[in-house]
Design a protein around this motif. Structure first.
Motif, mmCIF file in Angstrom:
data_model
loop_
_atom_site.group_PDB
_atom_site.id
_atom_site.type_symbol
_atom_site.label_atom_id
_atom_site.label_comp_id
_atom_site.label_asym_id
_atom_site.label_seq_id
_atom_site.Cartn_x
_atom_site.Cartn_y
_atom_site.Cartn_z
ATOM 1 N N LYS A 164 0.841 -1.200 0.000
ATOM 2 C CA LYS A 164 0.000 0.000 0.000
ATOM 3 C C LYS A 164 0.876 1.250 0.000
ATOM 4 N N ASN A 165 1.954 1.244 0.770
ATOM 5 C CA ASN A 165 2.878 2.374 0.787
ATOM 6 C C ASN A 165 3.489 2.597 -0.592
ATOM 7 N N ILE A 166 3.839 1.504 -1.268
ATOM 8 C CA ILE A 166 4.383 1.626 -2.629
ATOM 9 C C ILE A 166 3.338 2.236 -3.550
ATOM 10 N N TYR A 167 2.087 1.782 -3.405
ATOM 11 C CA TYR A 167 1.023 2.349 -4.227
ATOM 12 C C TYR A 167 0.846 3.837 -3.941
ATOM 13 N N ASP A 168 0.818 4.208 -2.670
ATOM 14 C CA ASP A 168 0.626 5.613 -2.307
ATOM 15 C C ASP A 168 1.724 6.496 -2.903
ATOM 16 N N GLN A 169 2.938 5.969 -2.966
ATOM 17 C CA GLN A 169 4.067 6.741 -3.471
ATOM 18 C C GLN A 169 4.129 6.763 -4.997
#
Length: 580
Positions: free
Chosen positions: A450-455
């Motif tokens: 999810k963090n990768i997606y947000d970034q």
């Protein structure tokens, strides 16, 4: 050196700057292959029972129609082929009645023309032999570089052909049950990817219709280049019209290897989406399949010469689409273009960019959309846990929720007894009818991606892709493993890639096609559809209105690849994605 050690060294050296596909471990291919190192396991002929009907009305309008009812293979290991055909004919009445009722039911449930509504329904049967087949086993290597004996099936023209026109490397879709492997199949040809691929071995098309001439006269009217049609079970006369010119795509040698983990290796793990390994094994299957066809004494009665200027393409859908592309890359990067006369690949709805695909799933989850095919993630992770150099030190519980694993999904996959549909149904039943990505990934895994997606949510569809991790770790290793199988990075094709992809595919999202198209530039040509079901898009790829262009005429398109690429390049200069 062990291939895993080589791959690990290469990828760690690349670090966070970039990651190409896994290289260096599987390119120790033999310079030549000998038929004596492989073996034929069975030889047969594919046939299909067909029902014909004629519609006539008072205005003397006529309608001739043909419906395929059953397809099957008569194997030499099961006894004399003629005796098998006789047994099949003995069952004709029961088969005829069953399918007569089925077709009549279909007529009442669909729109029919005024002519057919007023017409008289009549039906009769015939048995039409399409092409020969043979199964075989051949040597290759596994993820550790150790010898392994794999299996496959090949289809080739009947005696009526003059020669083999071209070679088609068929790569099959995702399966979970060993019973679904290409070399195990004896029916359902009209609804399968391997059936559509095998049909490219058939002779020129015969248009069947009604006529007053005798059966003997009808059979004698067939030209040597046509299919062999016999026997007519109910004594109706058959007229045959053989097309020419545009059907030159037929009479091919079609080779479809079983992937490791199925057939002769069903006791082993299937390295799902381990692209370079699977490509190496498919290429081995292709080279040994050709060698057997040319030289094995058991095929002497069905062998034709392969024309001097033959062409080879790789072709597949879904997992088969990505394997076809991986096979394309492997052939180019290992000096096999001239040996195979390779001209390009035909790839439908393939997961070419695994990280972008996962970002699409995350995007859907955050929008409260369930997974269309939840078996995909455990298939990918299990395949990587079993064989990927980044993942073999890890275990499933590091990535999946306990409730998800308690369904038995990993055992279902390992057993090779359940189909993908069976597993999807089991997962959905265990999760109240739908499965969310958050139901599959544990908290640590979900938060990492999810963090990768947000970034990267505004750029994961771009050519830049997603940056690699800067360190090793449980989640980082999964990230590395997924990125190492990205087919859109790290190479420049030298031959045409024909891409087909549905813009609405919920299983293998369209971002895979755009990622490939943006990376491959002038060497790729894209055709799109708007079908919102992955399986239905596959049917369109093989059997839809454009299938003649997408599949059957692909070799002719590849022969004109320079003109295609010139056109594509001009369109790219305008900043557009070419559609064909």
């Amino acid at each position: 050196m062990n291939p895993k050690t080589i791959i690990m060294s290469v990828l760690l050296t690349l670090g966070a700057a970039s990651m190409t596909a896994q290289t260096g471990g599987f390119n120790n291919i033999p310079k030549t292959v000998k038929a004596s190192d492989a073996r034929i396991t069975n030889i047969g002929v594919m046939a299909s029972d067909m029902m014909l009907w004629k519609v006539e009305n008072e205005q003397s309008h006529k309608m001739d129609t043909m419906v395929t009812a059953e397809s099957y293979i008569l194997w030499k290991s099961d006894g004399d082929l003629e005796m098998q055909a006789e047994r099949h004919r003995a069952q004709a009445d029961a088969i005829k009645e069953r399918f007569r009722a089925q077709v009549m039911s279909q007529r009442t449930s669909r729109r029919v023309s005024p002519i057919e509504q007023k017409g008289t329904f009549r039906e009769d049967w015939l048995c039409e032999f399409h092409y020969n087949v043979f199964t075989y086993e051949y040597p290759s290597i596994d993820a550790n570089g150790k010898p392994v004996t794999l299996s496959g099936i090949a289809a080739c023209p009947t005696k009526s052909a003059d020669q083999v026109q071209d070679v088609v490397i068929g790569t099959h879709v995702t399966i979970a049950s060993d019973s679904e492997r290409p070399s195990a199949q004896t029916k359902n040809f009209d609804t399968s990817d391997w059936g559509a691929l095998m049909s490219m071995a058939a002779g020129k098309k015969v248009k069947l219709g009604w006529a007053s001439n005798s059966v003997a006269g009808a059979i004698s009217a067939l030209t040597p280049a046509s299919l062999i049609v016999f026997p007519v079970w109910v004594g109706v006369g058959i007229a045959a019209e053989v097309k020419s010119g545009e059907d030159a795509y037929n009479n091919n040698l079609v080779i479809i290897p079983d992937y490791e983990g199925y057939g002769s290796t069903k006791d082993r793990a299937h390295p799902y989406l381990y692209q370079e390994l699977t490509a190496r094994q498919v290429v081995d299957g292709t080279r040994y399949g050709i060698a057997l066809y040319k030289n094995d004494a058991g095929l002497e009665d069905i062998r034709h010469s392969i024309r001097d200027d033959f062409r080879t393409i790789s072709c597949g859908y879904s997992q088969g689409g990505s394997v076809a592309l991986a096979t394309h890359r492997f052939i180019e990067q290992n000096g096999l273009v001239n040996e195979l006369h390779f001209v390009g690949s035909l790839c439908g709805d393939g997961p070419y960019d695994p990280m972008a695909t996962l970002m699409y799933y995350m995007e859907n989850d955050l929008a409260d959309k369930s997974m269309n095919m939840p078996v995909v993630l455990p298939l990918i992770v299990k395949g990587m846990l079993d064989t990927n150099p980044f993942m073999t030190r890890h275990k499933a519980s590091e990535y999946f929720r306990p409730k998800f694993l308690e369904t038995g999904v990993m055992d279902w996959i390992a057993s090779k007894k359940k189909t993908t549909t069976d597993i999807d149904d089991g997962l959905k039943a265990a999760h109240g009818g739908k499965v969310m990505l958050r139901d599959v990934m544990n908290d640590a895994c979900y938060e990492y991606f999810k963090n990768i997606y947000d970034q990267n949510k505004s750029t994961f569809t771009d050519a830049a892709g997603i940056p690699l991790p800067t360190k090793r770790g449980v989640m980082e290793d999964l990230h590395f493993a997924l990125a190492s199988n990205d087919m859109t990075k790290g190479w420049t094709p030298q031959h045409t890639i024909l891409l087909y992809h549905s813009k609405l595919d919920p299983v293998v999202p369209f971002v895979n096609a755009t990622s490939a198209k943006n990376s491959f530039g002038a060497w790729s040509v894209l055709h799109t559809s708007n079908i919102d079901n992955h399986n239905n898009a596959g049917t369109d790829f093989f059997q839809g209105e454009l299938s003649d262009v997408i599949l059957k005429f692909s070799i002719q398109l590849f022969r004109a690849k320079k003109q295609l690429c010139d056109l594509d390049w001009k369109n790219q200069q305008k900043g557009s994605i070419t559609e064909w």
